[in-house]
Design a protein around this motif. Sequence first.
Motif, PDB file in Angstrom:
ATOM      1  N   ILE A 145     -61.979   9.404 -21.423  1.00 33.94           N
ATOM      2  CA  ILE A 145     -62.224   8.600 -22.620  1.00 33.94           C
ATOM      3  C   ILE A 145     -60.892   7.987 -23.040  1.00 33.94           C
ATOM      4  CG2 ILE A 145     -61.865  10.519 -24.217  1.00 33.94           C
ATOM      5  CD1 ILE A 145     -64.535   7.801 -24.673  1.00 33.94           C
ATOM      6  N   PHE A 146     -60.933   6.738 -23.493  1.00 32.47           N
ATOM      7  CA  PHE A 146     -59.711   6.030 -23.876  1.00 32.47           C
ATOM      8  C   PHE A 146     -59.969   5.306 -25.191  1.00 32.47           C
ATOM      9  CE2 PHE A 146     -57.239   2.029 -23.832  1.00 32.47           C
ATOM     10  CZ  PHE A 146     -55.955   2.532 -23.716  1.00 32.47           C
ATOM     11  N   LEU A 147     -59.074   5.508 -26.163  1.00 37.55           N
ATOM     12  CA  LEU A 147     -59.157   4.811 -27.444  1.00 37.55           C
ATOM     13  C   LEU A 147     -57.791   4.229 -27.763  1.00 37.55           C
ATOM     14  CD1 LEU A 147     -60.773   7.845 -27.905  1.00 37.55           C
ATOM     15  CD2 LEU A 147     -61.659   6.480 -29.790  1.00 37.55           C
ATOM     16  N   THR A 148     -57.773   3.007 -28.258  1.00 37.08           N
ATOM     17  CA  THR A 148     -56.504   2.386 -28.616  1.00 37.08           C
ATOM     18  C   THR A 148     -56.715   1.404 -29.758  1.00 37.08           C
ATOM     19  OG1 THR A 148     -54.544   1.244 -27.732  1.00 37.08           O
ATOM     20  CG2 THR A 148     -56.694   0.447 -26.990  1.00 37.08           C
ATOM     21  N   SER A 149     -55.693   1.256 -30.581  1.00 38.05           N
ATOM     22  CA  SER A 149     -55.702   0.270 -31.662  1.00 38.05           C
ATOM     23  C   SER A 149     -54.264  -0.179 -31.892  1.00 38.05           C
ATOM     24  CB  SER A 149     -56.288   0.865 -32.944  1.00 38.05           C
ATOM     25  OG  SER A 149     -56.421  -0.134 -33.941  1.00 38.05           O
ATOM     26  N   TYR A 150     -54.042  -1.486 -31.803  1.00 37.54           N
ATOM     27  CA  TYR A 150     -52.687  -2.011 -31.940  1.00 37.54           C
ATOM     28  C   TYR A 150     -52.739  -3.398 -32.549  1.00 37.54           C
ATOM     29  CZ  TYR A 150     -54.272  -3.954 -27.478  1.00 37.54           C
ATOM     30  OH  TYR A 150     -55.012  -4.553 -26.494  1.00 37.54           O
ATOM     31  N   GLY A 151     -51.637  -3.792 -33.163  1.00 42.54           N
ATOM     32  CA  GLY A 151     -51.580  -5.118 -33.765  1.00 42.54           C
ATOM     33  C   GLY A 151     -50.329  -5.318 -34.582  1.00 42.54           C
ATOM     34  N   VAL A 152     -50.287  -6.433 -35.314  1.00 44.21           N
ATOM     35  CA  VAL A 152     -49.123  -6.801 -36.137  1.00 44.21           C
ATOM     36  C   VAL A 152     -49.595  -7.128 -37.546  1.00 44.21           C
ATOM     37  CG1 VAL A 152     -47.248  -8.460 -36.476  1.00 44.21           C
ATOM     38  CG2 VAL A 152     -47.832  -7.698 -34.155  1.00 44.21           C
ATOM     39  N   MET A 153     -48.930  -6.530 -38.533  1.00 47.39           N
ATOM     40  CA  MET A 153     -49.207  -6.818 -39.937  1.00 47.39           C
ATOM     41  C   MET A 153     -48.115  -7.725 -40.496  1.00 47.39           C
ATOM     42  SD  MET A 153     -49.791  -4.278 -43.233  1.00 47.39           S
ATOM     43  CE  MET A 153     -48.284  -3.353 -42.956  1.00 47.39           C
ATOM     44  N   ASN A 154     -48.529  -8.795 -41.194  1.00 46.42           N
ATOM     45  CA  ASN A 154     -47.595  -9.671 -41.896  1.00 46.42           C
ATOM     46  C   ASN A 154     -47.473  -9.164 -43.325  1.00 46.42           C
ATOM     47  OD1 ASN A 154     -47.389 -11.448 -39.612  1.00 46.42           O
ATOM     48  ND2 ASN A 154     -49.398 -12.269 -40.183  1.00 46.42           N
ATOM     49  N   ILE A 155     -46.377  -8.467 -43.617  1.00 44.67           N
ATOM     50  CA  ILE A 155     -46.210  -7.818 -44.916  1.00 44.67           C
ATOM     51  C   ILE A 155     -45.725  -8.801 -45.970  1.00 44.67           C
ATOM     52  CG2 ILE A 155     -45.031  -5.938 -46.135  1.00 44.67           C
ATOM     53  CD1 ILE A 155     -44.747  -4.551 -43.382  1.00 44.67           C
ATOM     54  N   SER A 156     -44.750  -9.616 -45.605  1.00 50.36           N
ATOM     55  CA  SER A 156     -44.205 -10.623 -46.518  1.00 50.36           C
ATOM     56  C   SER A 156     -43.567 -11.711 -45.670  1.00 50.36           C
ATOM     57  CB  SER A 156     -43.163  -9.994 -47.453  1.00 50.36           C
ATOM     58  OG  SER A 156     -42.002  -9.602 -46.722  1.00 50.36           O
ATOM     59  N   ASP A 157     -42.890 -12.644 -46.323  1.00 48.54           N
ATOM     60  CA  ASP A 157     -42.232 -13.709 -45.570  1.00 48.54           C
ATOM     61  C   ASP A 157     -41.168 -13.156 -44.627  1.00 48.54           C
ATOM     62  OD1 ASP A 157     -43.773 -15.599 -46.803  1.00 48.54           O
ATOM     63  OD2 ASP A 157     -42.262 -16.128 -48.317  1.00 48.54           O
ATOM     64  N   ASN A 158     -40.567 -12.027 -44.970  1.00 49.39           N
ATOM     65  CA  ASN A 158     -39.482 -11.467 -44.177  1.00 49.39           C
ATOM     66  C   ASN A 158     -39.868 -10.218 -43.382  1.00 49.39           C
ATOM     67  OD1 ASN A 158     -38.053 -12.836 -46.728  1.00 49.39           O
ATOM     68  ND2 ASN A 158     -36.658 -12.921 -44.992  1.00 49.39           N
ATOM     69  N   TRP A 159     -40.932  -9.535 -43.800  1.00 48.92           N
ATOM     70  CA  TRP A 159     -41.289  -8.269 -43.166  1.00 48.92           C
ATOM     71  C   TRP A 159     -42.556  -8.398 -42.330  1.00 48.92           C
ATOM     72  CZ3 TRP A 159     -38.536  -3.864 -42.791  1.00 48.92           C
ATOM     73  CH2 TRP A 159     -37.480  -3.655 -43.683  1.00 48.92           C
ATOM     74  N   GLN A 160     -42.486  -7.845 -41.110  1.00 46.78           N
ATOM     75  CA  GLN A 160     -43.650  -7.676 -40.245  1.00 46.78           C
ATOM     76  C   GLN A 160     -43.587  -6.277 -39.628  1.00 46.78           C
ATOM     77  OE1 GLN A 160     -42.671 -11.335 -37.894  1.00 46.78           O
ATOM     78  NE2 GLN A 160     -44.872 -11.741 -38.059  1.00 46.78           N
ATOM     79  N   MET A 161     -44.726  -5.799 -39.201  1.00 48.10           N
ATOM     80  CA  MET A 161     -44.736  -4.488 -38.551  1.00 48.10           C
ATOM     81  C   MET A 161     -45.776  -4.448 -37.434  1.00 48.10           C
ATOM     82  SD  MET A 161     -45.351  -0.629 -40.050  1.00 48.10           S
ATOM     83  CE  MET A 161     -47.140  -0.841 -40.140  1.00 48.10           C
TER      84      MET A 161
END
Length: 453
Positions: free
Chosen positions: A314-330
């Motif tokens: 079984i394989f589970l995955t979740s990934y992505g990019v959050m735009n927090i503000s004009d200067n911050w991303q995660m």
Amino acid sequence: MRKVSLLAAAVATALASGVALADNADKNDGWEVHGYGSMNFRMVDGETVDTEFGRPDYKTAGTHGQSTNQVEFTVKKHSTYDNGAWADYVVRSEYGNGNSYAYTSSGSQKKNDEAQFEVKEAYVELGGLSFMGKDTSIWGGQRYLNRAAGLLSGEYWKQSSGVGAGLQTKLNGHTAGAAIVVADPDAGADREKVEFENKTLDVIDNNGNKIGTVEAKQPSTSSDERTTLTSYDLYYYGVDVGIGSLDFDFKYMEQANKDSNSDDGFGAAITLNSSYYGMDGWTQTAIAYGKGVAQNRGVNFGGWSGGDENQESIFLTSYGVMNISDNWQMGSELTYFAALDQLFGADDLKRYIAAVRPSYKVNENMRLETTLSYGHEEGADGYWGRSGDAVESDIWNVEVAVPLTVNADFFGRPQIKPYISYIKADDKASGGQIGIDNSDDETVIGVHTEIWF
């Protein structure tokens, strides 16, 4: 499972029933050139190293990939015809993927037959054929079909990599397709190399009587039969579910010249493409199941596929990019990969990783970046010959970097990225599994240069 060839027959019929595009047909040609480069200068105690510190096994998520000079170019010739048909010819070439040596100008690359120049894709796709409709295309050749990879692990979990043919169309506004892809696990092996094995030979006297035996090396009589892998793919993408869209994949796989308990398998996956858990950004979240030949994440097909009826995962995955503000991303990734019975021959094997990479935009040409990850692996006592402290491992990875780039977005490229990556294992046994020599921690200092276009 009963062997099937209905999908093969359907795709072959579709390909054979077409019309040829005459050389003298009126047409317009266009060219596209794309490329990728990954040059990772990294040092440990004054020397280059070959290990990736467990990154391919979901143990770390830092920048310490092993390729010192990976170069990739893709050329596409696109032709459109006055009769409404179109044709794409795509060739992707690659050099240096997996090479960890720092080569010099003496030409020493020529002495190493690993990670050399290779053609990774070469295929033709035809569309707009009058008898098929404008949304239908057919393709044939070698390619990576429907690839997807984790954001921070970088591991491809979905693809069909090999030689084959397929058809893609629209059903109710959604992308749908069928394909057959084959791959040989022993492709590239030296066919002229003769292997020898110890054999017991009879000693015969002049009268034809056996008078004893003798041990001697003789050419191996092992079979030359190829263990070709075949994947029959069905996919249906882009189903709107309100919070995003769903992609569905199903693959039935076979392997030639194997025992009946290890000659087939199947896998399936469902992928949700959505926002960053309701916030600004994007994610891919997937669940996949695989059994037998398809044990490797169910939908990850290539020359590495294979397995008997006891292999189930079984394989589970979740990934992505959050735009927090004009200067911050995660960026972030959560991945879990485990045996439901055995996986890669190991009882109760489990692997999982949690990783984040916050990024701060200092200005248009500089970011500050930190990567934090925790990876875990365990299995039943004795798996792969491991016991004691080696049965279970916990790996932490902390990395700081200052990417210098022409575009300070999370994916801004080209960039030159100085970094320091610290890896800490729970004990020396765990450290040894990821290439740390006689210790439980290591510090990697490097500069990763990357470009894509």
